[in-house]
Design a protein around this motif. Structure first.
Motif, short mmCIF file in Angstrom:
data_model
loop_
_atom_site.label_atom_id
_atom_site.label_comp_id
_atom_site.label_asym_id
_atom_site.label_seq_id
_atom_site.Cartn_x
_atom_site.Cartn_y
_atom_site.Cartn_z
N ARG A 96 1.25 -9.46 -7.11
CA ARG A 96 2.10 -11.38 -6.98
C ARG A 96 2.66 -11.38 -6.01
N HIS A 97 3.19 -10.76 -5.60
CA HIS A 97 4.39 -10.54 -4.58
C HIS A 97 4.15 -11.28 -3.17
N GLU A 98 3.98 -12.59 -2.09
CA GLU A 98 3.91 -12.89 -1.55
C GLU A 98 4.27 -12.35 0.00
N ASP A 99 3.58 -11.86 0.43
CA ASP A 99 4.07 -11.41 1.73
C ASP A 99 3.00 -10.81 2.92
N ASP A 100 3.22 -10.50 3.93
CA ASP A 100 2.23 -10.29 4.90
C ASP A 100 1.65 -8.11 4.32
N ARG A 101 2.17 -7.32 3.75
CA ARG A 101 1.37 -6.16 2.94
C ARG A 101 -0.03 -6.47 3.17
N THR A 102 -0.36 -5.88 2.91
CA THR A 102 -1.82 -5.13 1.93
C THR A 102 -1.62 -4.41 0.46
N LEU A 103 -2.78 -5.01 -0.15
CA LEU A 103 -2.25 -4.15 -1.53
C LEU A 103 -2.08 -3.29 -1.87
N GLU A 104 -2.79 -2.01 -0.51
CA GLU A 104 -2.58 -0.68 -0.57
C GLU A 104 -1.12 -0.60 0.15
N GLN A 105 -0.06 -1.31 0.49
CA GLN A 105 1.52 -0.87 1.77
C GLN A 105 2.64 -1.47 -0.36
N LYS A 106 1.86 -2.99 -0.43
CA LYS A 106 2.58 -2.84 -1.95
C LYS A 106 2.71 -1.78 -3.03
N LEU A 107 1.36 -1.62 -3.20
CA LEU A 107 1.43 0.42 -4.02
C LEU A 107 1.95 1.37 -3.33
N ASP A 108 2.20 1.65 -2.72
CA ASP A 108 2.34 2.75 -2.28
C ASP A 108 4.65 2.02 -2.31
N LYS A 109 4.47 1.24 -1.47
CA LYS A 109 6.36 0.67 -1.85
C LYS A 109 6.73 0.73 -3.04
N ALA A 110 6.21 0.09 -4.01
CA ALA A 110 6.67 -0.26 -5.58
C ALA A 110 6.33 1.05 -6.46
N TYR A 111 5.05 1.96 -6.11
CA TYR A 111 4.82 2.88 -6.77
C TYR A 111 4.59 4.34 -7.03
N ASP A 112 4.74 4.38 -5.27
CA ASP A 112 4.30 5.49 -4.36
C ASP A 112 3.17 6.06 -5.23
N LEU A 113 1.83 5.64 -4.45
CA LEU A 113 0.35 5.68 -4.80
C LEU A 113 -0.01 5.41 -3.47
N GLN A 114 -0.71 6.23 -2.80
CA GLN A 114 -1.52 6.28 -1.71
C GLN A 114 -2.98 6.73 -1.53
N VAL A 115 -3.92 5.85 -1.12
CA VAL A 115 -5.54 6.43 -0.63
C VAL A 115 -5.52 7.46 -0.52
N ASN A 116 -5.37 8.26 0.11
CA ASN A 116 -6.35 9.32 0.56
C ASN A 116 -7.58 9.08 1.48
N LYS A 117 -8.44 9.00 0.37
CA LYS A 117 -9.84 9.10 1.38
C LYS A 117 -10.45 8.55 -0.12
N ILE A 118 -11.90 7.29 0.30
CA ILE A 118 -12.79 7.04 0.08
C ILE A 118 -14.11 7.40 0.04
N GLU A 119 -14.81 7.59 -0.54
CA GLU A 119 -16.19 8.12 -0.60
C GLU A 119 -17.47 7.96 -1.60
N ARG A 120 -18.37 7.47 -1.16
CA ARG A 120 -19.36 6.73 -1.63
C ARG A 120 -19.99 7.93 -2.46
N GLU A 121 -20.17 7.37 -3.76
CA GLU A 121 -21.34 8.61 -4.63
C GLU A 121 -22.72 8.24 -4.53
#
Length: 78
Positions: free
Chosen positions: A53-78
């Protein structure tokens, strides 16, 4: 909805999870990555909606990284 295997790191611990992503998010790379980040957060961090909900120019990935130390490393279709 297509299913994806997502590798992520949360607080230094590497994990994998399977997520479904809405077809509407597939037409744009950033929309897709934001949809994956949002699905991931809902599954493992129920309170993460506050960071989104925080309004700024960051992507959702960037927000998760900053707020919760959560990084998406790899995405593969099953």
């Amino acid at each position: 909805m297509p299913t994806y295997r997502v590798e992520y790191t949360h607080l230094g611990d590497r994990q994998q999870i399977t997520l479904e992503v809405d077809n509407e998010a597939l037409d744009n790379e950033q929309k897709f990555r934001d949809a994956v980040a949002q699905r991931l957060a809902k599954r493992i961090l129920p309170h993460a909606e506050l960071a989104f909900r925080h309004e700024d120019d960051r992507t959702l990935e960037q927000k998760l990284d900053k707020a919760y130390d959560l990084q998406v490393n790899k995405i593969e279709r099953e």
